[in-house]
Design a protein around this motif. Structure first.
Motif, short mmCIF file in Angstrom:
data_model
loop_
_atom_site.label_atom_id
_atom_site.label_comp_id
_atom_site.label_asym_id
_atom_site.label_seq_id
_atom_site.Cartn_x
_atom_site.Cartn_y
_atom_site.Cartn_z
N GLN A 100 1.05 -1.09 0.13
CA GLN A 100 0.01 0.10 -0.13
C GLN A 100 0.81 1.37 -0.03
OE1 GLN A 100 -2.39 -0.60 3.48
NE2 GLN A 100 -3.46 -2.27 2.69
N SER A 101 1.58 1.27 -1.02
CA SER A 101 2.98 2.28 -0.95
C SER A 101 2.64 3.48 -2.08
CB SER A 101 4.15 1.29 -0.97
OG SER A 101 4.17 0.55 -2.53
N LYS A 102 1.39 3.51 -2.35
CA LYS A 102 1.37 4.65 -3.55
C LYS A 102 2.01 5.82 -3.26
CE LYS A 102 -2.92 6.07 -4.20
NZ LYS A 102 -4.36 5.73 -4.67
N ASP A 103 1.97 6.63 -2.28
CA ASP A 103 2.61 7.64 -1.81
C ASP A 103 3.86 7.79 -1.84
OD1 ASP A 103 -0.12 8.98 -1.42
OD2 ASP A 103 0.01 8.82 0.57
N ILE A 104 4.91 6.51 -1.53
CA ILE A 104 5.91 6.55 -1.76
C ILE A 104 6.55 6.21 -3.03
CG2 ILE A 104 8.01 4.78 -0.88
CD1 ILE A 104 6.48 4.24 1.54
N VAL A 105 5.85 5.51 -3.85
CA VAL A 105 6.12 5.45 -5.15
C VAL A 105 5.86 6.68 -5.80
CG1 VAL A 105 5.23 4.52 -7.43
CG2 VAL A 105 5.29 2.92 -5.26
N ARG A 106 4.86 7.58 -5.36
CA ARG A 106 4.85 8.94 -6.10
C ARG A 106 6.04 9.63 -5.90
NH1 ARG A 106 -0.09 9.88 -4.01
NH2 ARG A 106 -1.02 9.43 -6.11
N SER A 107 6.50 9.53 -4.61
CA SER A 107 7.58 10.52 -4.09
C SER A 107 9.00 9.94 -4.89
CB SER A 107 7.89 10.27 -2.63
OG SER A 107 6.92 10.95 -2.09
N PHE A 108 8.89 8.63 -5.00
CA PHE A 108 10.25 8.25 -6.09
C PHE A 108 10.36 8.75 -7.46
CE2 PHE A 108 10.83 4.09 -3.00
CZ PHE A 108 11.89 4.78 -2.29
N LEU A 109 9.02 8.66 -8.00
CA LEU A 109 8.87 9.18 -9.31
C LEU A 109 9.14 10.75 -9.50
CD1 LEU A 109 6.12 7.00 -10.79
CD2 LEU A 109 8.27 6.56 -10.64
N ILE A 110 8.51 11.59 -8.58
CA ILE A 110 8.71 12.92 -8.59
C ILE A 110 10.13 13.31 -8.61
CG2 ILE A 110 8.22 15.02 -7.45
CD1 ILE A 110 5.41 13.88 -6.74
N GLY A 111 10.91 12.66 -7.76
CA GLY A 111 12.19 12.97 -7.75
C GLY A 111 12.78 12.38 -8.82
N LYS A 112 12.62 11.29 -9.42
CA LYS A 112 13.50 10.83 -10.56
C LYS A 112 13.20 11.65 -11.60
CE LYS A 112 13.75 7.10 -13.83
NZ LYS A 112 13.39 5.54 -14.22
N ILE A 113 11.75 11.98 -12.10
CA ILE A 113 11.49 12.77 -13.23
C ILE A 113 11.90 14.21 -13.21
CG2 ILE A 113 9.60 13.22 -14.79
CD1 ILE A 113 8.06 10.91 -13.75
N SER A 114 11.90 14.66 -12.02
CA SER A 114 12.17 15.92 -11.91
C SER A 114 14.06 16.10 -11.89
CB SER A 114 12.14 16.83 -10.47
OG SER A 114 10.73 16.49 -10.12
N ASN A 115 14.61 15.20 -11.71
CA ASN A 115 16.04 15.04 -11.68
C ASN A 115 16.54 14.86 -13.28
OD1 ASN A 115 16.66 15.71 -9.21
ND2 ASN A 115 16.69 13.76 -8.54
N GLN A 116 15.55 13.94 -14.05
CA GLN A 116 15.73 13.89 -15.59
C GLN A 116 15.42 15.11 -16.04
OE1 GLN A 116 13.05 10.63 -16.09
NE2 GLN A 116 14.52 9.04 -16.37
N ARG A 117 14.58 15.95 -15.87
CA ARG A 117 14.15 17.04 -16.40
C ARG A 117 15.22 18.14 -16.17
NH1 ARG A 117 10.89 21.79 -15.42
NH2 ARG A 117 9.55 22.51 -16.89
N ALA A 118 15.89 18.06 -15.04
CA ALA A 118 17.00 18.92 -14.68
C ALA A 118 18.30 18.90 -15.26
CB ALA A 118 17.25 19.10 -13.16
N VAL A 119 18.42 17.79 -15.79
CA VAL A 119 19.49 17.27 -16.61
C VAL A 119 19.32 17.90 -18.02
CG1 VAL A 119 20.76 15.33 -17.80
CG2 VAL A 119 20.29 14.99 -15.40
#
Length: 344
Positions: A100-119
């Motif tokens: 039941q980890s939807k919020d944790i998954v969401r945080s991982f993805l926000i961090g990953k995609i934000s950092n991809q975008r920053a690159v």
């Protein structure tokens, strides 16, 4: 704050590692080549056919220093560690929330995609005038699309499977323009798409190697905190796979791995001669190439960056440990949400 210790990498096949007092001694053909105090090392990683004496194995296990065996191409083979120090109460809590980890998954993805975008945004800032109109437009389109996906992930009430779909969409967009970030004139150092097991080109060989190193550091960080690296949230559980370590590395790899690979290529520290192409299409790194990457990796881990949540500068090498700590605090209920790590 945890002290940033060194990871000892041994890449010369035929080397012998032994214990001498409180030191790790590396020998080649009976000649001592290196001597490192045990208290200065957090882990030991060996590549290929390297002999490690039983007394040294026992000393490493007793000191809580992990010994990891990789094949000469960087693929995981085995791991030796001492008694598991996991916090049983923390692990029980981790197992309860793992489905039941939807919020944790969401945080991982926000961090990953934000950092991809920053690159990508950093590339536009640094090389914008060098791009053609079509290339610049494509990069801007992808960065804008990634921004939309971040908002969708953050605000929509998606299922975990839909969140995984958003991650796949973002990855496809990011890697579709990855070749634009390579500024080396060496035509053999080009990006044509992600390939693994084995990598089919030189850029993939570098990325796969760096991802292996980052996975090792993330797994060690999780175990030091007391979490089970095999029980993930974003990555599905699979026997033998460190799913939570793979989760943790997602938000870190655009900056710690991808940008390092690009720097090594664009600064021409790596070129075609550093790789071996096999008949089956696999591309392997030479021993000298691995050493160059490992030195750059250690240097990268010592660089510092402001951590937005802690509001203080920390070395890149401690970021996996800090994020593992934040994840544990959230699982225990000490903080309301897992705070992603953002590179800006």
């Amino acid at each position: 704050m945890k002290k940033l210790l060194n990871t000892m990498y041994v890449t010369t096949e035929g080397a012998n590692l032994r214990k001498d007092g409180e030191n790790i001694v590396a020998e080649i053909d009976g000649t001592e080549r290196s001597r490192v105090p045990l208290h200065m090392v957090s882990s030991v990683v060996v590549f290929g056919a390297i002999f490690v004496t039983p007394p040294l194995m026992a000393a490493l296990a007793s000191a809580g220093i992990t010994l990891t065996f990789l094949d000469r191409n960087g693929r995981f083979q085995a791991r030796l560690e001492g008694p598991v120090s996991g916090n049983v109460l923390l692990r029980r809590a981790q197992y309860r929330v793992s489905d039941q980890s939807k919020d944790i998954v969401r945080s991982f993805l926000i961090g990953k995609i934000s950092n991809q975008r920053a690159v990508l945004r950093r590339a536009l800032r640094d090389y914008g005038s060098d791009y053609s109109i079509q290339e610049r437009d494509r990069l801007e389109t992808v960065t804008n699309r990634l921004g939309y996906i971040i908002r969708r992930v953050e605000y929509s009430d998606s299922t975990i499977d839909l969140l995984r779909g958003s991650e796949g969409e973002a990855a496809a967009l990011y890697f579709s323009v990855f070749d634009y970030l390579i500024r080396s004139p060496d035509k053999t150092m080009r990006w044509t798409g992600r390939s693994r097991r084995p990598p089919r080109d030189r850029v993939n060989a570098i990325l796969s190697f760096l991802y292996t190193l980052l996975t090792h550091d993330c797994r060690s960080a999780l175990e030091s905190i007391g979490l089970d690296p095999a029980v993930g949230f974003l990555h599905r559980d699979r026997p033998g796979r460190p799913s939570l370590a793979l989760d943790l590395m997602e938000e870190l790899r655009p900056v710690l791995a991808d940008r390092l690979a690009l720097s090594l290529i664009n600064r021409r520290q790596l070129c075609s001669k550093d790789f071996i192409s096999q008949d089956g299409g696999a591309v392997l790194m030479t021993d000298d190439c691995r050493r160059t990457v490992l030195i750059a990796w250690q240097d990268r881990k010592r660089a510092e960056k402001q951590h937005a949540f802690l509001d203080e500068k920390v070395p890149f090498g401690l970021v996996p440990y800090i994020q593992a700590q934040m994840l544990a605090r959230h699982i225990r209920g000490d903080i309301d949400a897992y705070p992603p790590w953002f590179w800006k």
